[in-house]
Structures are given as C-alpha cells and as structure tokens.
Design a protein around this motif. Structure first.
Motif, PDB file in Angstrom:
ATOM      1  N   VAL A 244       0.852  -1.191   0.000  1.00 49.26           N
ATOM      2  CA  VAL A 244       0.000   0.000   0.000  1.00 49.26           C
ATOM      3  C   VAL A 244       0.889   1.242   0.000  1.00 49.26           C
ATOM      4  O   VAL A 244       1.812   1.361   0.814  1.00 49.26           O
ATOM      5  N   ILE A 246       0.901   5.742  -0.507  1.00 52.31           N
ATOM      6  CA  ILE A 246       0.053   6.882  -0.199  1.00 52.31           C
ATOM      7  C   ILE A 246       0.220   7.949  -1.270  1.00 52.31           C
ATOM      8  O   ILE A 246       1.338   8.208  -1.751  1.00 52.31           O
ATOM      9  N   LYS A 248      -0.387  11.737  -1.718  1.00 45.42           N
ATOM     10  CA  LYS A 248      -0.673  12.935  -0.921  1.00 45.42           C
ATOM     11  C   LYS A 248      -1.365  13.995  -1.777  1.00 45.42           C
ATOM     12  O   LYS A 248      -0.925  14.302  -2.879  1.00 45.42           O
ATOM     13  N   SER A 262      -5.995  13.321   0.074  1.00 44.99           N
ATOM     14  CA  SER A 262      -5.003  12.247   0.170  1.00 44.99           C
ATOM     15  C   SER A 262      -5.714  10.903   0.273  1.00 44.99           C
ATOM     16  O   SER A 262      -6.794  10.806   0.854  1.00 44.99           O
ATOM     17  N   TYR A 263      -5.087   9.875  -0.284  1.00 42.66           N
ATOM     18  CA  TYR A 263      -5.696   8.533  -0.206  1.00 42.66           C
ATOM     19  C   TYR A 263      -4.600   7.477  -0.228  1.00 42.66           C
ATOM     20  O   TYR A 263      -3.445   7.757  -0.570  1.00 42.66           O
ATOM     21  N   TRP A 264      -4.973   6.270   0.145  1.00 40.25           N
ATOM     22  CA  TRP A 264      -4.057   5.136   0.111  1.00 40.25           C
ATOM     23  C   TRP A 264      -4.282   4.361  -1.189  1.00 40.25           C
ATOM     24  O   TRP A 264      -5.424   4.194  -1.632  1.00 40.25           O
ATOM     25  N   ASN A 352      -5.978  15.790   5.372  1.00 45.30           N
ATOM     26  CA  ASN A 352      -4.910  15.015   4.742  1.00 45.30           C
ATOM     27  C   ASN A 352      -3.834  14.602   5.741  1.00 45.30           C
ATOM     28  O   ASN A 352      -3.245  13.515   5.634  1.00 45.30           O
ATOM     29  N   VAL A 355      -4.966  11.375   7.438  1.00 50.22           N
ATOM     30  CA  VAL A 355      -4.836  10.221   6.542  1.00 50.22           C
ATOM     31  C   VAL A 355      -3.380   9.800   6.423  1.00 50.22           C
ATOM     32  O   VAL A 355      -3.056   8.605   6.456  1.00 50.22           O
ATOM     33  N   GLU A 356      -2.483  10.784   6.328  1.00 51.42           N
ATOM     34  CA  GLU A 356      -1.060  10.482   6.190  1.00 51.42           C
ATOM     35  C   GLU A 356      -0.473   9.959   7.494  1.00 51.42           C
ATOM     36  O   GLU A 356       0.452   9.134   7.487  1.00 51.42           O
ATOM     37  N   TYR A 359      -1.177   6.234   7.883  1.00 53.92           N
ATOM     38  CA  TYR A 359      -0.661   5.411   6.790  1.00 53.92           C
ATOM     39  C   TYR A 359       0.343   4.355   7.239  1.00 53.92           C
ATOM     40  O   TYR A 359       0.244   3.190   6.846  1.00 53.92           O
ATOM     41  N   ASP A 360       1.329   4.716   8.054  1.00 53.49           N
ATOM     42  CA  ASP A 360       2.396   3.778   8.406  1.00 53.49           C
ATOM     43  C   ASP A 360       1.847   2.508   9.058  1.00 53.49           C
ATOM     44  O   ASP A 360       2.197   1.390   8.667  1.00 53.49           O
ATOM     45  N   SER A 363      -0.467   0.507   6.483  1.00 52.44           N
ATOM     46  CA  SER A 363       0.259  -0.186   5.427  1.00 52.44           C
ATOM     47  C   SER A 363       1.024  -1.382   5.971  1.00 52.44           C
ATOM     48  O   SER A 363       1.169  -2.411   5.305  1.00 52.44           O
TER      49      SER A 363
END
Length: 373
Positions: A244, A246, A248, A262-264, A352, A355-356, A359-360, A363
């Motif tokens: 996965v 990201i 931004k 932002s999305y994955w 955003n 969402v970011e 992420y870590d 994912s």
C-alpha cells in the motif's frame, strides 16, 4: 491357440465368471414366476364362509411400476444416488433429469467456464475423446467409451470378452446472474457385445439412470479435487500481504482552488483489497458496523479497545477521534490497483494530515503475510 499361463492362473481359468447381465439377477431359480393363481375356495351352499387372515396378503402393485419385472428381468442391485461430493454442489430433488446443482465459489471466476473446463479435463484424464464441443450451448458429447471384461478364460482358446460401448452428453447450464448452474448428463448411445457378437439389449429407464449417475459421480469427484485445490490456492493468495502506498493531496491554493484529497493506493484489484480490509480493519481498532460491496463502502466505528493505536503512537494522542467513519474503495484506472479514502460520518474527507498519519500503521498490517489454516 495355446496360451502360456502360470499354474496359479491355470487353476483360476477353469472357472467361468458371471456376466454383467447375471450380476443383476437374484441367485437361485425363478420358478415362482410360473406359479398359477388358484381360484378362490368354493363354499357349498348352506355352509359358512371361513374367516381368512390377511397376514400373508400381497399388497397391490403401484400402478406406476412395471409388473413384468420379475424373475431374471428384475434388477436386484441397490439404486445409485447422485453424490454432491464437490464443494458448493447439491442435488435438486424432484427433477426427472439426472443433474447436480453447482454454486459459484469465487466471484472472480466464470462459473460456466469453470464447469466446462472441469468436464473437458476430466474426460481427458480418462482418455475419453470429445466428439462434439459447443461452448455457447454448453454441450459436450463424447466419442465411444469402451469397457471390456473377460467373462471366461480358457487355457486352450481365446478369452470370451464382454464389451460395453457408450456415448454420453454433458450439458452445462448457468443462470443469467452467473452465481449458480447445473451439470446434466444423458446416455445417448449404448451397445453390448459378447465374444464378438452384438447383444440385443433394450435398456430400461433404471438401467440408463444407473449408467448416467455413475458417470456423473465420477465427473463430480474429479471436480471435488480441483475445487479443493482452487480453494487452497485462493487462501494462499489471500494470505499474502498487499503493498500500500500513499498519494498525498495538494493543499488549497491561494487562487481558491480546493485542496486535493489524500488517499491510500493498494497494489491489488478491488475484490482482493476489499477482502483484506475485512481482516485488517478490526485489528486497527476499526469496528465494522456495516458494509456495501457494490458501493465500495465500509461503515466503521473507531475505538481503542485493541490497543493498536496506543502501541503505535506510544500513548500519544490518537490521530483520529473515536466515532463513526466511512472507508471508500474505488478501482484505479489500471483496474489492478484500488484507491482507499477515509471520510467522516457525513462522507466528508478527513484532513490530509490525519490520513497520512495513519498510513504507516495501516500499510504495515496490509503488507503482512498471514498463515493459512
């Protein structure tokens, strides 16, 4: 012609085997078929008619049955049943046709193509030639299938062989929605010969049913093995992690242009990503409240009962507040990737940075390989 055989075989060869016709008949004589029905006892006038017991009374025959099937014509073998041995198969009761209903196990698999391929591969595995092949109509017709059986083996002459030749037709029919269908079978030609001489055989309906059920059960048994292999392969694929990334989004510009979300981006098709999220989301502390696969929506609640957030952020403030959210999946232009968006309960994109920040951890769980059971 003098045949060379071992002494052990010589001993066995002097006895004749029973033919396929004899195996369906009861042992012993059939003298009962010649019994004459006697007239009722005549009671002279003036005497009372005795009371008769009904203990040995023979019940009337069902009108649907053939009253000629007695003696050597009566088949004593137990009836065969269609066996739904493969995963996702069952027998549909009440039908006159010999068929088995098959359900789809994987939405990504064309059911008609699967059934058609299984039948062709089964016939090929048995060295049975396909004489006619019409995929559009779902029809497969075999060439002659020959089976030979030595009935009488003689030391001084050639063996007496009983030969059975048959041709079958398979029909694959899948419903318009593609989730279920059936395989039907029909015996279209039948020949028997003994010692090279053609036998004048007229098959009864029960005879045809036995032959076709036996052939269908063999095909379904083959399907059972192939479906089990397919299920195991799918579980193995689903156990593998999904990479996965990201993407931004850009912030709002001074000129007044709206910010980009932002999305994955999952490196997997839509369905596999959807199935993977059903495993990963609860592990992240996202409670799945409802889902709609057609719209690509997961309705989720955020809580920290799992301890995931605390372990990830070292007791710092959570990147998202507890409450209701929506996870939206969309196919990427390549159709081999899937976009994942995180929205609030009003279907508005989250900031955003949130969402970011998630992420870590997200994912890491998505990329983790799982053990299959």
């Amino acid at each position: 012609m003098l045949k060379q055989v071992t002494p052990l075989v010589l001993i066995a060869a002097v006895t004749a085997c029973s033919s396929p016709v004899e195996r369906r008949q009861a042992n012993g004589g059939d003298e009962y078929t010649n019994v004459k029905v006697q007239s009722a006892l005549i009671i002279p006038e003036g005497l009372n008619t005795p009371k008769y017991s009904n203990e040995y009374a023979i019940p009337k025959l069902n009108p649907k049955l053939d009253d000629k099937l007695v003696g050597n014509l009566l088949d004593i073998r137990p009836p065969l049943q269609v066996l739904p041995m493969a995963e996702g198969t069952h027998v549909e009761e009440g039908g006159d046709n010999i068929k088995i209903v098959v359900e789809s196990l994987d939405n990504d698999t064309d059911l008609k193509l699967e059934l058609y391929t299984v039948l062709k591969n089964y016939l090929a595995s048995q060295s049975i030639t396909v004489l006619s092949d019409d995929y559009d109509k779902g029809l497969l017709e075999t060439d002659w299938i020959e089976n030979q059986e030595v009935i009488d083996s003689s030391f001084w002459s050639s063996d007496e062989v009983y030969q059975l030749r048959q041709r079958y037709q398979f029909k694959v029919d899948v419903r318009p929605h593609g989730r279920s269908g059936h395989i039907a079978i029909n015996l279209i030609e039948h020949e028997e010969s003994f010692d090279g001489e053609q036998q004048d055989i007229i098959l009864s309906g029960e005879d045809k049913r036995r032959y076709t059920i036996d052939m269908l059960n063999n095909a379904v048994a083959y399907m059972s093995v192939k479906r089990a292999q397919s299920i195991k392969a799918k579980r193995l694929r689903e156990s593998l992690g999904i990479d996965v990334g990201i993407v931004k989004g850009a912030p709002a510009s001074i000129e007044g242009e709206a910010a980009e979300e932002s999305y994955w981006l999952a490196e997997a098709p839509y369905q596999r990503t959807w199935d993977r999220l059903r495993i990963v989301l609860p592990e992240m502390g996202f409670e799945i409240v409802d889902m709609d696969s057609n719209k690509g929506l997961y309705y989720i609640n955020v809580n920290d009962d799992s301890g995931f957030w605390s372990s990830l952020w070292n007791e710092k403030k959570l990147p998202v507040e507890e409450g209701s959210y929506r996870l939206l999946l969309k196919e990427d232009e390549s159709e081999k990737k899937t976009r994942i968006y995180l929205h609030n309960s009003e279907d508005k994109p989250l900031d955003n940075l949130v969402v970011e920040a998630i992420y870590d951890g997200f994912s890491e769980l998505m990329q983790e390989d799982r053990k299959i059971r």
